[in-house]
Design an enzyme around this catalytic site. Structure first.
Site, PDB file in Angstrom:
ATOM      1  N   LYS A  13      37.620  43.653 -21.594  1.00  0.00           N
ATOM      2  CA  LYS A  13      36.706  43.981 -20.491  1.00  0.00           C
ATOM      3  C   LYS A  13      37.193  45.200 -19.718  1.00  0.00           C
ATOM      4  O   LYS A  13      36.430  46.129 -19.466  1.00  0.00           O
ATOM      5  CB  LYS A  13      36.601  42.803 -19.499  1.00  0.00           C
ATOM      6  N   ARG A  88      33.452  34.564 -11.686  1.00  0.00           N
ATOM      7  CA  ARG A  88      34.149  33.695 -12.637  1.00  0.00           C
ATOM      8  C   ARG A  88      33.864  32.227 -12.391  1.00  0.00           C
ATOM      9  O   ARG A  88      34.409  31.383 -13.082  1.00  0.00           O
ATOM     10  CB  ARG A  88      35.644  33.926 -12.537  1.00  0.00           C
ATOM     11  N   ARG A 127      50.768  43.342 -24.839  1.00  0.00           N
ATOM     12  CA  ARG A 127      50.296  44.540 -24.143  1.00  0.00           C
ATOM     13  C   ARG A 127      51.212  44.933 -22.988  1.00  0.00           C
ATOM     14  O   ARG A 127      51.865  44.099 -22.360  1.00  0.00           O
ATOM     15  CB  ARG A 127      48.851  44.365 -23.682  1.00  0.00           C
ATOM     16  N   ARG A 161      52.264  42.822 -17.247  1.00  0.00           N
ATOM     17  CA  ARG A 161      51.740  41.942 -16.218  1.00  0.00           C
ATOM     18  C   ARG A 161      52.516  40.627 -16.220  1.00  0.00           C
ATOM     19  O   ARG A 161      52.823  40.085 -17.277  1.00  0.00           O
ATOM     20  CB  ARG A 161      50.263  41.654 -16.487  1.00  0.00           C
ATOM     21  N   ARG A 172      45.119  30.565 -18.417  1.00  0.00           N
ATOM     22  CA  ARG A 172      43.984  31.447 -18.074  1.00  0.00           C
ATOM     23  C   ARG A 172      42.792  31.177 -18.989  1.00  0.00           C
ATOM     24  O   ARG A 172      41.636  31.197 -18.560  1.00  0.00           O
ATOM     25  CB  ARG A 172      44.429  32.923 -18.160  1.00  0.00           C
TER      26      ARG A 172
END
Ligand code: AMP
Length: 227
Positions: A13, A88, A127, A161, A172
């Site tokens: 996203k 959300r 990542r 992160r 999550r």
């Protein structure tokens, strides 16, 4: 134009919303980035959000709704915006509808990025980004051309992160299934959903999204729409 991006964590996203911001001049509103910024600056909002974020849980609705309400009233949103990571929950979706309709606005399209969830954990845990310019990389799929040097700015410091660990990614994902995926029928009922296979290379996903956006003749900031 008001565009929503939907999909589980790691679906792409942020990458695609960032690209659309550059290409079409729509402002990218990433609630995750906004919250991380508050956390970093140690604001009241950031302190409220921190324990939820650190555990991979959703931050309470009232915090998010107030933050987005304030943000979309700013001048740079007048030409349209992309919501990346909001709403959300059902309460957020309803609050968004109410705030938009007050300004005579509505959502134009909801782009849903579908992914193979087995691939998500690898995607997310690998990542990282340049600490100086924010350019994104992946250990296996897209490392910098020269090891340890950012392609874009030449920086040598990289960051991950805090919630990109396997355990937190699983929380999550669970939050996504429990609270966010149930919103899809809500937007389906409004005829807004456009589905894109998010598993391909970034450029292929980008082409699919551009094809969806073509009929909207997006002009971004030049539209000068009031919010
Ligand atoms: P993201 O960068 O979108 O993956 O978001 C990172 C974290 O910020 C999430 O795991 C949540 O803790 C929080 N967050 C971001 N957007 C929302 C939202 N719309 N509602 C609740 N929490 C959010």
């Amino acid at each position: 134009m008001i565009l929503l991006f939907f999909g589980p964590p790691g679906a792409g996203k942020g990458t695609q919303a960032g690209r659309i911001e550059k290409k079409y001049g729509l402002v990218q509103l990433s609630t995750g980035d906004m919250l991380r910024d508050h956390k970093k600056r140690g604001t009241d909002l950031g302190q409220k959000a921190a324990s939820f974020m650190d555990n991979g849980k959703l931050v309470p609705d009232d915090v998010l709704v107030a933050m987005i309400k304030d943000r979309i009233q700013q001048d740079d949103c007048k030409g349209g915006f992309i919501l990346d990571g909001f709403p959300r929950t059902q309460a957020q979706a309803e609050a968004l509808d109410a705030m938009l309709s007050q300004g005579g606005l509505g959502i134009d399209a909801v782009i849903v990025l579908t992914v193979d969830e087995n691939a998500l954990v690898d995607r997310i845990t690998g990542r990282y980004s340049c600490a100086d310019c924010g350019a994104g990389y992946h250990e296996h799929f897209s490392p910098p051309k020269a090891e340890g040097i950012c392609d874009q700015c030449g920086g040598h410091t990289f960051t991950r992160r805090a919630d990109d660990t396997e355990e937190k990614v699983r929380t999550r994902l669970q939050e996504y299934h429990d609270k966010t995926a149930p919103l899809l029928p809500f937007y389906q009922g409004k005829g807004l959903i456009q589905t894109v296979d998010g598993m391909g290379p970034i450029e292929e996903v980008a082409v699919a999204i551009d094809t969806i956006l073509a009929p909207f003749n997006v002009q971004g900031a030049k539209q000068g729409r009031a919010v």
